[in-house]
Design a protein around this motif. Sequence first.
Motif, short mmCIF file in Angstrom:
data_model
loop_
_atom_site.label_atom_id
_atom_site.label_comp_id
_atom_site.label_asym_id
_atom_site.label_seq_id
_atom_site.Cartn_x
_atom_site.Cartn_y
_atom_site.Cartn_z
N MET A 1 0.85 -1.38 -0.20
CA MET A 1 0.10 0.02 -0.11
C MET A 1 0.58 1.12 0.17
SD MET A 1 -2.66 1.68 2.95
CE MET A 1 -3.79 -0.41 2.65
N ASN A 2 0.52 2.06 -0.35
CA ASN A 2 1.54 3.12 -0.74
C ASN A 2 0.68 4.51 0.58
OD1 ASN A 2 1.40 6.18 -1.60
ND2 ASN A 2 2.06 5.96 -3.26
N VAL A 3 2.04 4.51 0.55
CA VAL A 3 1.46 5.91 2.18
C VAL A 3 0.85 6.28 1.98
CG1 VAL A 3 2.60 6.99 3.36
CG2 VAL A 3 4.57 5.30 2.38
N PHE A 4 0.39 6.64 1.20
CA PHE A 4 -0.45 8.05 1.08
C PHE A 4 -2.15 7.45 0.62
CE2 PHE A 4 2.54 10.82 -0.94
CZ PHE A 4 2.51 12.22 -0.31
N ASP A 5 -1.98 6.06 0.85
CA ASP A 5 -3.37 5.65 0.76
C ASP A 5 -3.42 5.47 2.04
OD1 ASP A 5 -3.45 5.07 -1.75
OD2 ASP A 5 -2.97 3.12 -1.91
N GLN A 6 -2.36 6.04 2.99
CA GLN A 6 -2.87 5.37 4.45
C GLN A 6 -3.48 6.55 5.19
OE1 GLN A 6 -0.46 4.18 7.19
NE2 GLN A 6 1.29 2.97 5.37
N LEU A 7 -3.62 8.02 4.37
CA LEU A 7 -4.31 9.25 4.83
C LEU A 7 -5.38 9.59 3.86
CD1 LEU A 7 -0.99 9.50 5.04
CD2 LEU A 7 -1.19 11.38 4.11
N ALA A 8 -6.13 8.61 3.05
CA ALA A 8 -6.91 8.52 2.52
C ALA A 8 -8.26 8.76 3.25
CB ALA A 8 -7.45 7.33 1.79
N GLY A 9 -8.93 10.27 3.04
CA GLY A 9 -10.04 10.47 4.26
C GLY A 9 -9.88 11.20 5.88
N GLY A 10 -9.09 11.10 6.44
CA GLY A 10 -8.50 10.95 7.34
C GLY A 10 -7.60 12.34 7.29
N LEU A 11 -7.28 12.91 8.89
CA LEU A 11 -7.10 14.10 10.03
C LEU A 11 -5.77 13.91 9.70
CD1 LEU A 11 -7.99 16.62 10.59
CD2 LEU A 11 -7.75 15.92 12.85
N VAL A 12 -4.62 14.81 8.86
CA VAL A 12 -3.06 14.92 9.08
C VAL A 12 -2.90 15.63 10.40
CG1 VAL A 12 -1.47 15.35 8.27
CG2 VAL A 12 -3.19 13.92 6.86
N VAL A 13 -2.30 16.33 11.67
CA VAL A 13 -1.98 17.02 12.25
C VAL A 13 -0.96 17.44 12.08
CG1 VAL A 13 -2.21 17.92 14.76
CG2 VAL A 13 -4.12 16.21 13.72
N SER A 14 -0.89 18.86 12.28
CA SER A 14 0.58 19.83 12.06
C SER A 14 0.99 19.31 13.35
CB SER A 14 0.85 20.19 11.18
OG SER A 14 2.22 21.15 10.88
N CYS A 15 2.58 18.74 14.01
CA CYS A 15 2.41 19.46 15.81
C CYS A 15 3.69 20.16 14.67
CB CYS A 15 3.47 17.82 15.69
SG CYS A 15 1.86 16.89 15.93
N GLN A 16 4.10 21.17 15.40
CA GLN A 16 5.31 22.11 14.71
C GLN A 16 4.71 23.52 15.47
OE1 GLN A 16 5.80 23.42 10.32
NE2 GLN A 16 4.26 21.17 10.11
N PRO A 17 5.85 23.94 16.93
CA PRO A 17 6.45 25.37 17.16
C PRO A 17 6.06 26.86 16.35
CG PRO A 17 8.19 24.15 16.91
CD PRO A 17 7.86 23.28 16.13
N LEU A 18 5.51 28.00 16.78
CA LEU A 18 5.46 29.08 16.13
C LEU A 18 6.31 29.21 15.48
CD1 LEU A 18 2.56 30.89 18.24
CD2 LEU A 18 2.28 29.76 16.01
N LEU A 19 6.55 28.91 14.11
CA LEU A 19 7.41 29.63 12.91
C LEU A 19 7.87 30.85 13.40
CD1 LEU A 19 9.38 29.16 10.73
CD2 LEU A 19 7.83 30.30 9.41
N ASP A 20 7.32 32.10 14.02
CA ASP A 20 7.41 33.84 13.78
C ASP A 20 7.84 33.85 15.64
OD1 ASP A 20 4.91 33.05 15.18
OD2 ASP A 20 3.75 35.04 13.95
N ASP A 21 7.62 32.70 16.26
CA ASP A 21 7.85 32.80 17.51
C ASP A 21 9.15 32.03 18.07
OD1 ASP A 21 7.81 33.43 20.27
OD2 ASP A 21 5.95 33.33 20.64
N PRO A 22 10.48 33.01 18.44
CA PRO A 22 11.35 31.28 18.64
C PRO A 22 11.33 30.86 20.46
CG PRO A 22 12.47 33.94 18.35
CD PRO A 22 11.44 33.82 18.25
N ASP A 23 10.45 32.24 20.71
CA ASP A 23 10.26 31.25 22.68
C ASP A 23 9.08 30.30 22.57
OD1 ASP A 23 12.88 33.04 23.45
OD2 ASP A 23 11.53 35.03 22.93
#
Length: 231
Positions: A1-23
């Motif tokens: 199965m292609n990795v993108f098949d595992q994403l089909a119809g789902g919610l991907v969550v971006s886990c990142q600190p704010l780019l514009d706030d180094p603190d």
Amino acid sequence: MNVFDQLAGGLVVSCQPLLDDPDDPMRDPYVQARVAAAVVRGGAVAVRANGTADVRAIRAAVDVPVIGLHKQGVDGVFITPTAAHALDVAAAGAHIVAVDATDRPRPDGRSFADTVRALRERTDALVLADVSTVEEGVAAVRAGADAVATTLAGYTPASSPTDGPDLTLLARLAGVLTVPVIAEGRYRSVEQIGAAFAAGAHAVVMGNAVTSPLWITRHLVPATPAGARLT
């Protein structure tokens, strides 16, 4: 199965600190890994992460695909701007590498196609092209992208800002491309997620509205009497 098949119809969550706030107090690989584990427990089908340290930590903490990238600066091409960055992210364990696929100049003088070629030759990672226009999406697929995301809509000179997600771009890309189209950029509600899937999204990415206490609080405080006095 292609990795993108595992994403089909789902919610991907971006886990990142704010780019514009180094603190941002969330700027820590261990913290981001715990956040990622929580969203996966809640049903996220994949996690998007920035930087090799966070990618490694999150990859070790979850059993879903990890979309990795490297942000450098805040202007011009700043999402995985060079082939070297892309290779580093793949080496850190990303299943998918997100790369700016606009035609703007890159720091290493190479093209998006060159970056795709480097990843193909040296890694097994798939390529997600972050774009802001239909033309960029079409060109990215021709260059070898495995999927396209609307991440940069409203953030480049070639695109116009919208109040909320750019559903028009999403629908147009979904109508002309033969690869998965990922909805990303200013998704903040259940209603917007539903609208994205109705427009043809393969999956939807949400970030700050889920994983950034700093961003969420800053947007809620102005609605309070104390916050109103500060504005």
